[in-house]
Enzyme design. Structure first.
Site, mmCIF file in Angstrom:
data_model
loop_
_atom_site.group_PDB
_atom_site.id
_atom_site.type_symbol
_atom_site.label_atom_id
_atom_site.label_comp_id
_atom_site.label_asym_id
_atom_site.label_seq_id
_atom_site.Cartn_x
_atom_site.Cartn_y
_atom_site.Cartn_z
ATOM 1 N N SER A 86 -19.629 2.148 -18.749
ATOM 2 C CA SER A 86 -18.251 1.796 -18.400
ATOM 3 C C SER A 86 -18.261 0.584 -17.490
ATOM 4 O O SER A 86 -19.269 0.294 -16.823
ATOM 5 C CB SER A 86 -17.576 2.972 -17.680
ATOM 6 O OG SER A 86 -16.352 2.579 -17.088
ATOM 7 N N TYR A 108 -17.187 9.826 -11.446
ATOM 8 C CA TYR A 108 -17.384 9.184 -12.746
ATOM 9 C C TYR A 108 -18.022 7.808 -12.560
ATOM 10 O O TYR A 108 -18.986 7.457 -13.245
ATOM 11 C CB TYR A 108 -16.044 9.066 -13.458
ATOM 12 C CG TYR A 108 -16.111 8.418 -14.826
ATOM 13 C CD1 TYR A 108 -16.542 9.134 -15.938
ATOM 14 C CD2 TYR A 108 -15.732 7.092 -15.002
ATOM 15 C CE1 TYR A 108 -16.598 8.552 -17.185
ATOM 16 C CE2 TYR A 108 -15.782 6.493 -16.253
ATOM 17 C CZ TYR A 108 -16.214 7.226 -17.343
ATOM 18 O OH TYR A 108 -16.276 6.627 -18.582
#
Length: 250
Positions: A140, A152
């Protein structure tokens, strides 16, 4: 990396980015094995594909990972591409984080980092036997610059570090195994709805960029605004952090 006639495992391929990757690989004449936790979602995904089988498997479970690896090595000895797309994310305060958030924290770290490392390790023996093989870790933009999803972001930063190390080690002992990392920005999927995913790019764009990166052996595939934020991060981490959080507030 050849993008046709491969046997591909997509962990987390029943929806979102994973499903769009599956559609493109399917159209390119690859054999697909798709995993996920929901049988109904896997069945729905399989109905959209010509050459795919599905396996209900939770990559965060050690038992499921071991069973999956055993099945793949027995039934798909030609497996030559692994795409790690499973993910978990949640929003909670870091300051005075409630005790009940801790299991969620652990689940995110296991799903986004530990399970990827573990599954790759289990499947390296079969990949090493192939003339050409690939591991794709779906990361990401927050691997470079953390966003509002703190755990995350941290798990994707860990995944990025691990991917670099894995690429270096395999380059010495198994150069036939290429290691790719895909860095999407915000993507318009069900997964990203809690953080304004409707503002993101379509998942089809991410899938197209992945296939282009595989074909050109671009090992770090930075999609959309990820490239711009990465360049800003190299010149000024502080400005990149500010830009990330300014965009999140819009």
């Amino acid at each position: 990396m050849n993008t046709t006639n491969n046997t591909v495992l997509i962990a987390g391929g029943s929806a979102g980015i994973g499903l769009e990757i599956a559609k493109l690989l399917d159209a390119n004449g690859n054999t697909l094995i798709i995993t996920g936790r929901s049988k109904s979602r896997l069945d729905e995904a399989a109905s959209l594909l010509k050459n795919a089988v599905t396996i209900v498997s939770d990559i965060s479970s050690e038992g499921d990972r071991l069973a999956l690896a055993e099945k793949l090595q027995a039934e798909y000895p030609q497996l030559n591409m692994v795409i790690n797309n499973g993910a978990a994310a949640s929003i909670y305060p870091l300051v005075n984080a409630p005790a009940e958030a801790m299991p969620t924290v652990q689940h995110e770290i296991i799903t986004n980092y530990v399970s990827v490392l573990a599954l790759n390790s289990l499947l390296l023996p079969v990949l090493a036997r192939q003339p050409e093989a690939a591991i794709v870790n779906v990361s990401s933009v927050v691997a470079y610059v953390p966003g509002i999803l703190a755990t995350y972001s941290a798990s994707k930063a860990a995944l990025h570090s691990y991917t670099q190390s894995l690429r270096w080690e395999l380059g010495k002992i198994h150069p036939n195994i290429k290691v790719f990392e895909l860095f999407p920005p915000l993507v318009n999927t069900e997964f990203s709805k809690p953080i304004g995913g409707e503002k993101g790019i379509p998942p089809q764009e991410v899938a197209q960029e992945l296939l282009a990166g595989l074909a050109s052996d671009t090992y770090e595939i930075r999609v959309g605004m990820t490239e711009q934020l990465y360049r800003l991060f190299l010149s000024s981490p502080e400005q990149a952090f500010a830009a990330m959080h300014t965009s999140e507030r819009k």
